[in-house]
Design a protein around this motif. Sequence first.
Motif, short mmCIF file in Angstrom:
data_model
loop_
_atom_site.label_atom_id
_atom_site.label_comp_id
_atom_site.label_asym_id
_atom_site.label_seq_id
_atom_site.Cartn_x
_atom_site.Cartn_y
_atom_site.Cartn_z
N LYS A 22 0.84 -1.21 0.00
CA LYS A 22 0.00 0.00 0.00
C LYS A 22 0.88 1.26 0.00
N VAL A 23 1.89 1.29 0.85
CA VAL A 23 2.76 2.49 0.92
C VAL A 23 3.46 2.71 -0.42
N PHE A 24 3.93 1.64 -1.03
CA PHE A 24 4.64 1.80 -2.32
C PHE A 24 3.69 2.13 -3.47
N SER A 25 2.39 1.97 -3.27
CA SER A 25 1.44 2.33 -4.34
C SER A 25 1.12 3.84 -4.29
N LEU A 26 1.54 4.50 -3.22
CA LEU A 26 1.24 5.94 -3.09
C LEU A 26 2.20 6.76 -3.95
N GLY A 28 4.64 9.98 -4.25
CA GLY A 28 5.40 10.72 -3.24
C GLY A 28 6.74 10.07 -2.94
N GLY A 29 6.94 8.85 -3.42
CA GLY A 29 8.26 8.23 -3.28
C GLY A 29 8.65 7.88 -1.85
N PHE A 30 7.71 7.32 -1.09
CA PHE A 30 8.04 6.93 0.28
C PHE A 30 8.92 5.68 0.29
N HIS A 31 9.93 5.68 1.13
CA HIS A 31 10.69 4.47 1.41
C HIS A 31 10.22 3.92 2.76
N ILE A 32 10.57 2.66 3.02
CA ILE A 32 10.13 2.02 4.28
C ILE A 32 11.33 1.38 4.98
N LEU A 33 11.37 1.55 6.31
CA LEU A 33 12.28 0.76 7.14
C LEU A 33 11.42 -0.04 8.13
N PRO A 99 -2.43 4.47 5.49
CA PRO A 99 -1.21 4.94 4.81
C PRO A 99 -1.47 6.14 3.90
N GLU A 100 -2.70 6.28 3.40
CA GLU A 100 -2.97 7.44 2.52
C GLU A 100 -2.79 8.77 3.26
N ASP A 101 -2.91 8.74 4.58
CA ASP A 101 -2.72 9.98 5.36
C ASP A 101 -1.25 10.39 5.46
N LEU A 102 -0.34 9.53 5.02
CA LEU A 102 1.08 9.91 5.03
C LEU A 102 1.28 11.19 4.22
N THR A 103 0.56 11.29 3.12
CA THR A 103 0.70 12.47 2.25
C THR A 103 0.29 13.74 2.99
#
Length: 235
Positions: A22-26, A28-33, A99-103
């Motif tokens: 889900k995060v990678f489908s957003l 904005g180019g979010f990376h994950i740790l 996760p959509e609220d990350l933006t």
Amino acid sequence: MDKLVIIPTYNEKENIEKIIRKVFSLTGGFHILVVDDGSPDGTADIVKSLQAEFPQQLHLVQRSGKLGLGTAYIHGFKWALKEGYQYIFEMDADFSHNPEDLTRLYEACANGADVSIGSRYVRGGKVVNWPWDRVFISKGGAMYTKVITFMPVNDPTAGFVCYTAKVLKTIPLDQVQFIGYAFQIEMKYRAWKLGFKLKEVPITFIDRKEGVSKMSKGIVKEAMYGVWKMRKFSK
Ligand SMILES: Nc1nc2c(ncn2[C@@H]2O[C@H](COP(=O)(O)OP(=O)(O)O[C@H]3O[C@H](CO)[C@@H](O)[C@H](O)[C@@H]3O)[C@@H](O)[C@H]2O)c(=O)[nH]1
């Protein structure tokens, strides 16, 4: 490469692949740790298998055992600063944070906030599916924290947060003392005491559908005495 979402995990095999995708489908180019504490259910193996698909964006730290949410985040913050990320997010693995609220959290920081907080207790924010006693403890804890610390934040235990790198470079991370809800309060309190600008962004928090909560009575107790102790911190 400027945004990193830290996801601490302990036994999240039902959620981890879905949340990573889900995060990678957003946009904005979010990376994950992912910071995994030796989950016996094999959460880290799922992450490792996804790293082949997302070699640049997906990172994993494996710790030896369940060392607590607060220390998992501190480990992740130090890693993020070393790698040069500018916007560092905290997010649960279980979809209680959308996760959509990350933006929206990112935009608040891009527009002047030093820390943006996904808040359940500001106008427009809410909690869905929590039993009444958990809402009572959480809201009561928020009011208690405000009265004792004077920090102008309605949702101090929120675990959906964006910290800008300058905040994490200024807070003395090795001095952070608490582990659970108190860890969340302590980080915001230290940022506020240092003069950083905190902004609450309304979110809907939905109780997890898969897996179980790892929080305990001890963590509630830690927060109750922790806020008194924190008042002595100057940064
Ligand atoms: N690495 C690691 N991860 C952990 C640990 N304990 C919990 N986690 C992970 O931390 C996230 C939150 O854990 P939950 O057990 O689901 O927490 P919660 O009780 O729903 O609490 C959430 O809401 C609180 C506010 O009401 C927040 O204060 C808290 O930080 C968290 O966001 C999940 O991704 C979980 O796997 C640990 O010891 N180590």
